[in-house]
Design a protein around this motif. Structure first.
Motif, PDB file in Angstrom:
ATOM      1  N   ASN A   1       0.792  -1.097  -0.229  1.00 34.25           N
ATOM      2  CA  ASN A   1      -0.292   0.173   0.253  1.00 34.25           C
ATOM      3  C   ASN A   1       1.019   0.680   0.038  1.00 34.25           C
ATOM      4  OD1 ASN A   1      -2.594   1.381   1.196  1.00 34.25           O
ATOM      5  ND2 ASN A   1      -1.227   2.072   1.966  1.00 34.25           N
ATOM      6  N   TYR A   2       1.964   1.032   1.033  1.00 38.71           N
ATOM      7  CA  TYR A   2       2.087   2.147   0.569  1.00 38.71           C
ATOM      8  C   TYR A   2       3.630   2.814  -0.271  1.00 38.71           C
ATOM      9  CZ  TYR A   2       7.607   5.263   2.104  1.00 38.71           C
ATOM     10  OH  TYR A   2       7.805   6.322   1.724  1.00 38.71           O
ATOM     11  N   PHE A   3       4.247   1.490  -1.137  1.00 40.36           N
ATOM     12  CA  PHE A   3       4.395   1.609  -2.033  1.00 40.36           C
ATOM     13  C   PHE A   3       3.445   2.138  -3.458  1.00 40.36           C
ATOM     14  CE2 PHE A   3       8.487  -0.563  -0.635  1.00 40.36           C
ATOM     15  CZ  PHE A   3       9.054  -0.265  -0.485  1.00 40.36           C
ATOM     16  N   ALA A   4       2.318   1.805  -3.322  1.00 41.68           N
ATOM     17  CA  ALA A   4       1.550   1.954  -4.181  1.00 41.68           C
ATOM     18  C   ALA A   4       0.868   3.455  -3.942  1.00 41.68           C
ATOM     19  CB  ALA A   4       0.535   1.152  -4.733  1.00 41.68           C
ATOM     20  N   LYS A   5       1.094   4.186  -3.548  1.00 45.54           N
ATOM     21  CA  LYS A   5       0.716   5.335  -3.015  1.00 45.54           C
ATOM     22  C   LYS A   5       1.832   6.381  -3.856  1.00 45.54           C
ATOM     23  CE  LYS A   5      -0.984   8.311   0.931  1.00 45.54           C
ATOM     24  NZ  LYS A   5      -1.403   8.022   2.533  1.00 45.54           N
ATOM     25  N   LYS A   6       2.892   5.121  -3.229  1.00 45.70           N
ATOM     26  CA  LYS A   6       4.606   6.379  -3.368  1.00 45.70           C
ATOM     27  C   LYS A   6       4.118   6.370  -5.412  1.00 45.70           C
ATOM     28  CE  LYS A   6       5.913   7.905   0.354  1.00 45.70           C
ATOM     29  NZ  LYS A   6       6.532   9.573   0.340  1.00 45.70           N
ATOM     30  N   ILE A   7       4.122   5.178  -5.970  1.00 47.45           N
ATOM     31  CA  ILE A   7       4.292   5.395  -7.247  1.00 47.45           C
ATOM     32  C   ILE A   7       2.689   5.845  -8.228  1.00 47.45           C
ATOM     33  CG2 ILE A   7       4.710   3.895  -9.578  1.00 47.45           C
ATOM     34  CD1 ILE A   7       6.547   2.248  -7.329  1.00 47.45           C
TER      35      ILE A   7
ATOM     36  N   LYS B   1       0.313   7.219  -6.555  1.00 46.58           N
ATOM     37  CA  LYS B   1      -0.961   7.291  -5.927  1.00 46.58           C
ATOM     38  C   LYS B   1      -2.425   7.118  -5.470  1.00 46.58           C
ATOM     39  CE  LYS B   1       2.327  10.790  -6.370  1.00 46.58           C
ATOM     40  NZ  LYS B   1       2.804  11.517  -5.152  1.00 46.58           N
ATOM     41  N   THR B   2      -2.220   5.981  -5.551  1.00 51.63           N
ATOM     42  CA  THR B   2      -3.640   5.002  -5.359  1.00 51.63           C
ATOM     43  C   THR B   2      -3.286   3.736  -4.293  1.00 51.63           C
ATOM     44  OG1 THR B   2      -5.007   5.594  -7.765  1.00 51.63           O
ATOM     45  CG2 THR B   2      -5.104   3.733  -6.765  1.00 51.63           C
ATOM     46  N   SER B   3      -4.656   4.189  -3.285  1.00 51.32           N
ATOM     47  CA  SER B   3      -4.046   3.362  -2.237  1.00 51.32           C
ATOM     48  C   SER B   3      -5.259   3.186  -1.436  1.00 51.32           C
ATOM     49  CB  SER B   3      -2.923   3.389  -1.570  1.00 51.32           C
ATOM     50  OG  SER B   3      -3.590   5.006  -0.130  1.00 51.32           O
ATOM     51  N   LEU B   4      -4.739   2.039  -0.446  1.00 46.10           N
ATOM     52  CA  LEU B   4      -6.165   1.524   0.325  1.00 46.10           C
ATOM     53  C   LEU B   4      -6.582   2.868   1.902  1.00 46.10           C
ATOM     54  CD1 LEU B   4      -5.368  -2.193   1.208  1.00 46.10           C
ATOM     55  CD2 LEU B   4      -7.250  -1.386  -0.654  1.00 46.10           C
TER      56      LEU B   4
END
Length: 324
Positions: free
Chosen positions: A312-318, A320-323
């Protein structure tokens, strides 16, 4: 005058906080009165998670105790991380980790992209009758029970089954697929893909319906091919859905399904099929080592949680979408 102002300031801050909390409570009450039917609709789901997922968390403490049934959970002696150390030092530890991670990552790598591809392909089909026929065919395996799917595998892959008869027909040597350790993961993953790919594609098809058709029309005017339109319009449109589902799938990579593994497992393929869930079953249910099996299960859940947070952290960084 300055002293009066400073003495009044703390009271005014508390009043502001009180008013803010009251306004939030008022908004919540208004929302409940306005949407009471929706709250009523979701209440069984909330009750299910509270009763069957949160209340049982009280029993997690037996992972740190030597559980004695006559004394109960609370009065059983506390032993700290003794059971965790026993698991880490056991002969089976690395085999269980390797098999569980291997099957989980293999499943994620193969079964996750296939529903996306199927959804993109079905979205391009213009013949509605053919599209419905294909959807019916690929959705049907989802409604088969795990027992039926494994029974089909055994029937088709046994030494005198259809697959081996075909191999023999072309001059090959029959293979006992169900007892060969090297075949276990492949059989598990691809049978899972066959069973779930159609049903899993539904959410992507639903996301594709939100794509503005005018974008495709503009791209066609600019000379974009069908593949270019899929790549530059459809895939970016469903990317948030893909990322969210990838995070959820990555967070359960260690939760390899017990039922299917257990049904496919035998003494000859144990080196490849023994995973944490089956080990917990053997040690907890068959051998009555409740505290030890609880510790192993808790370790598995913690690893899943860590992976969920990391992905979730890496998805948010890359992206901009996360839980959260």
């Amino acid at each position: 005058m300055v002293q009066n102002k400073t003495s009044i300031q703390p009271a005014s801050l508390s009043e502001i906080k009180t008013e803010a909390s009251l306004s939030k409570w008022t908004i919540l009450k208004k929302s409940f009165r306005k949407n009471w039917d929706l709250y009523l609709l979701i209440s069984p789901v909330i009750a299910y998670f509270i009763i069957f997922h949160y209340v049982p968390m009280y029993g997690i403490q037996i992972a740190f105790k030597d559980f004695i049934a006559t004394k109960g959970i609370w009065d059983s002696p506390w032993v700290g991380v003794k059971h965790f150390e026993r698991f880490f030092d056991s002969y089976y530890f690395w085999r269980l980790i390797k098999n569980t991670l291997g099957i989980g990552i293999y499943t994620l790598a193969v079964s996750f992209p296939i529903p996306i591809i199927i959804a993109l392909m079905l979205n391009e089909v213009r013949n509605s009758k053919f599209k419905k026929f294909v959807q019916t065919v690929i959705y049907a395996p989802h409604f088969l029970s795990t027992v039926v799917v494994v029974g089909m595998l055994i029937l088709f892959l046994k030494p005198d089954g259809l697959i081996n008869q075909t191999i023999t027909l072309f001059g090959g040597t029959p293979v006992d697929f169900m007892t060969e350790p090297g075949w276990f993961k492949t059989l598990y993953v691809f049978s899972d893909v066959w069973q779930t790919m159609g049903w899993s594609s539904i959410i992507y098809l639903a996301a594709l319906t939100a794509v503005d058709h005018s974008q495709h029309e503009a791209a066609m005017i600019d000379g974009a091919s069908r593949l270019q339109r899929i790549w530059h319009i459809n895939i970016p449109a469903i990317m948030p859905t893909i990322v969210i589902l990838f995070i959820l799938n990555a967070g359960s990579v260690m939760s390899v399904g017990f039922e299917k593994v257990f049904l496919m497992q035998n003494s000859l393929n144990m080196s490849s099929s023994d995973v944490i869930s089956t080990f917990v079953y053997r040690s907890g249910i068959l051998e009555a080592q409740y505290s030890f099996s609880a510790a192993v299960g808790l370790f598995n859940s913690i690893i899943n949680f860590i992976m969920l947070v990391m992905v979730n952290y890496f998805a948010k960084k890359i992206n901009k979408t996360s839980l959260w």
